[in-house]
Design an enzyme around this catalytic site. Structure first.
Site, PDB file in Angstrom:
ATOM      1  N   ILE A  73       0.838  -1.211   0.000  1.00 40.90           N
ATOM      2  CA  ILE A  73       0.000   0.000   0.000  1.00 40.90           C
ATOM      3  C   ILE A  73       0.867   1.252   0.000  1.00 40.90           C
ATOM      4  CG2 ILE A  73      -1.656   1.341   1.389  1.00 40.90           C
ATOM      5  CD1 ILE A  73      -2.894  -1.409   2.199  1.00 40.90           C
ATOM      6  N   LYS A  76       2.056   1.968  -3.421  1.00 39.53           N
ATOM      7  CA  LYS A  76       1.003   2.506  -4.295  1.00 39.53           C
ATOM      8  C   LYS A  76       0.737   3.981  -3.964  1.00 39.53           C
ATOM      9  CE  LYS A  76      -1.085  -2.049  -4.645  1.00 39.53           C
ATOM     10  NZ  LYS A  76      -2.083  -2.989  -4.123  1.00 39.53           N
ATOM     11  N   GLN A 120      -7.435  -4.106  -0.809  1.00 45.44           N
ATOM     12  CA  GLN A 120      -6.155  -4.795  -0.683  1.00 45.44           C
ATOM     13  C   GLN A 120      -6.383  -6.227  -0.198  1.00 45.44           C
ATOM     14  OE1 GLN A 120      -3.150  -3.291  -1.510  1.00 45.44           O
ATOM     15  NE2 GLN A 120      -2.211  -5.281  -1.201  1.00 45.44           N
ATOM     16  N   LEU A 121      -5.880  -7.174  -0.975  1.00 47.34           N
ATOM     17  CA  LEU A 121      -6.038  -8.595  -0.627  1.00 47.34           C
ATOM     18  C   LEU A 121      -4.698  -9.174  -0.187  1.00 47.34           C
ATOM     19  CD1 LEU A 121      -8.308  -9.727  -3.620  1.00 47.34           C
ATOM     20  CD2 LEU A 121      -9.024  -9.000  -1.329  1.00 47.34           C
ATOM     21  N   ASP A 145      -8.508  -2.411 -10.219  1.00 44.62           N
ATOM     22  CA  ASP A 145      -7.743  -3.668 -10.143  1.00 44.62           C
ATOM     23  C   ASP A 145      -8.233  -4.656 -11.199  1.00 44.62           C
ATOM     24  OD1 ASP A 145      -5.639  -3.765  -8.412  1.00 44.62           O
ATOM     25  OD2 ASP A 145      -6.815  -4.386  -6.660  1.00 44.62           O
ATOM     26  N   GLY A 192      -0.028 -20.879 -14.689  1.00 42.33           N
ATOM     27  CA  GLY A 192      -0.866 -20.315 -13.638  1.00 42.33           C
ATOM     28  C   GLY A 192      -2.201 -19.898 -14.213  1.00 42.33           C
ATOM     29  N   ARG A 193      -3.266 -20.054 -13.415  1.00 47.86           N
ATOM     30  CA  ARG A 193      -4.610 -19.698 -13.889  1.00 47.86           C
ATOM     31  C   ARG A 193      -5.387 -18.931 -12.821  1.00 47.86           C
ATOM     32  NH1 ARG A 193      -7.414 -25.765 -13.588  1.00 47.86           N
ATOM     33  NH2 ARG A 193      -6.313 -26.405 -11.696  1.00 47.86           N
ATOM     34  N   SER A 194      -4.639 -18.189 -11.982  1.00 47.33           N
ATOM     35  CA  SER A 194      -5.321 -17.426 -10.926  1.00 47.33           C
ATOM     36  C   SER A 194      -6.097 -16.267 -11.540  1.00 47.33           C
ATOM     37  CB  SER A 194      -4.303 -16.887  -9.919  1.00 47.33           C
ATOM     38  OG  SER A 194      -3.525 -15.885 -10.538  1.00 47.33           O
ATOM     39  N   GLY A 293      12.589  -6.048 -10.159  1.00 41.37           N
ATOM     40  CA  GLY A 293      12.843  -5.017 -11.174  1.00 41.37           C
ATOM     41  C   GLY A 293      12.224  -5.344 -12.521  1.00 41.37           C
ATOM     42  N   GLY A 294      11.359  -6.363 -12.563  1.00 45.88           N
ATOM     43  CA  GLY A 294      10.702  -6.721 -13.821  1.00 45.88           C
ATOM     44  C   GLY A 294       9.222  -6.398 -13.750  1.00 45.88           C
ATOM     45  N   GLY A 296       7.127  -6.575 -11.158  1.00 45.52           N
ATOM     46  CA  GLY A 296       6.674  -5.904  -9.921  1.00 45.52           C
ATOM     47  C   GLY A 296       6.384  -4.423 -10.106  1.00 45.52           C
TER      48      GLY A 296
END
Ligand code: NDP
Length: 320
Positions: A73, A76, A120-121, A145, A192-194, A293-294, A296
């Site tokens: 947070i 952000k 925020q989760l 989001d 991944g399939r989230s 550094g990618g 994120g």
């Protein structure tokens, strides 16, 4: 005297060493996100000038007090402040009930000076919470989001201009664009399939005209799937799971993973690695994102992008 066969082998070996494959080009999320944030800062400045001091508004709603959430947070809020977005942190105690959380969401939905709302989760509550119910209570017009069913549904139908794109996959697409490689007609593999990473990444690649294979924990022979990928996006949450030997020569490799592994050489006793084994993948990929550094920094930049976009839509609707 060497035979001609030995000479030929020696020649080939020396040629191979001379042409040894260079390392992948690193796709910097730090640099790309800085460019996005600078562009947004200019757009916000323009809005302020044209609409007498108008500023995009963002609310980050937190339940509880998790350390990792506090850190995310603050990142952000800092990015928002730099761009000129009016961001507020609304924190409810761990003891808040689901009805109280929903009430907060509804009151932000009704506030015309807020254009973006994120919950925020994970929710850090002592009470039972239906996360799905709460994220779906966010107005689709403020769901920066991109996690509500409405926005996810629009994305899955290819209505890319009519929804908010979830920030991490949207950031991945921006990084892929930086390589100059077009995904159209390519074979993309997503691990991944989230709801937050893998599934929307699949949709984005598909509607940008890639042929997409999505893998998950029940997918057999993952190395073979990875080996077919011209574009590989990994969001599995498994430290260094994807080995360089699996990667197709020249592929674009985007690593969303954030994993903490023990490292005695660090003062903290740990370091962050991705889901891809960087050192070996770097030997085969054409392009690769580093961790950190990618992806994120791109996630935060795309959240800001969605907030500014939401404010622009608000202005178009209400002030033109
Ligand atoms: P989830 O745990 O929600 O999902 C992980 C997905 O990976 C699931 O679909 C799971 O399959 C699949 N998976 C797990 N193990 C394997 C395996 N051995 N082989 C193939 N598939 C596997 O994680 P998230 O999507 O939320 O996050 C993924 C990673 O991305 C994490 O490292 C997270 O920290 C990072 N992340 C980074 C962000 C950023 O800003 N850079 C933002 C969000 C996440 P199944 O569905 O079958 O269980």
């Amino acid at each position: 005297m060497w035979s001609s066969a030995v000479l030929s082998l020696r020649l080939r070996a020396s040629c191979y060493q001379g042409n040894r494959r260079s390392l992948a080009t690193v796709i910097s999320g730090n640099k790309t996100s800085r460019l996005v944030r600078e562009r947004l800062q200019q757009e916000v400045e323009k809005m302020r000038t044209l609409f007498s001091g108008f500023r995009p508004g963002l609310v980050v709603l937190q339940v509880g007090d998790r350390d990792d959430s506090n850190l995310y947070i603050s990142t952000k809020l800092k990015a928002a402040a730099e761009i000129g977005i009016d961001a507020k942190h609304v924190r409810l105690p761990k003891t808040a009930t689901q009805a109280e959380v929903l009430q907060s969401v509804l009151s932000v939905n009704a506030n015309p000076s807020v254009h973006g709302l994120i919950v925020q989760l994970p929710l850090d509550s002592v009470n039972a919470m239906d996360t799905e119910l709460i994220t779906n209570a966010v107005s689709p017009e403020k769901d920066v989001d991109g996690l509500s069913c409405v926005n996810a549904g629009r994305l899955s139908r290819g209505e890319l201009g009519g929804c908010f794109l979830p920030c991490t996959p949207s950031g991945c697409m921006e990084l892929i664009r930086q390589t100059g490689v077009s995904v159209a007609g390519k074979h993309a593999v997503v691990i991944g399939r989230s709801k937050i990473v893998g599934a929307p990444m699949h949709d984005l690649l598909l509607w940008n005209h890639a042929t997409v294979t999505t893998c998950h924990s029940k997918t057999p022979d993952l190395p073979a799937q990875v080996g077919r990928a011209d574009v590989l996006v990994v969001g599995a949450g498994r430290a260094e799971m994807v080995r360089g030997e699996w990667v197709k020569e020249g592929a674009v490799v985007i690593d969303c993973g954030i994993n903490h592994v023990p490292d005695e050489t660090k003062a903290s006793g740990k370091r962050v690695v991705g889901d891809v084994h960087y050192a070996s993948a770097n030997q085969r990929a054409g392009f690769i994102t580093p961790v950190p550094g990618g992806v994120g920094p791109m996630t935060v930049a795309m959240l800001m992008e969605n907030t500014v976009q939401s404010a622009q839509r608000f202005l178009l609707k209400n002030r033109s």
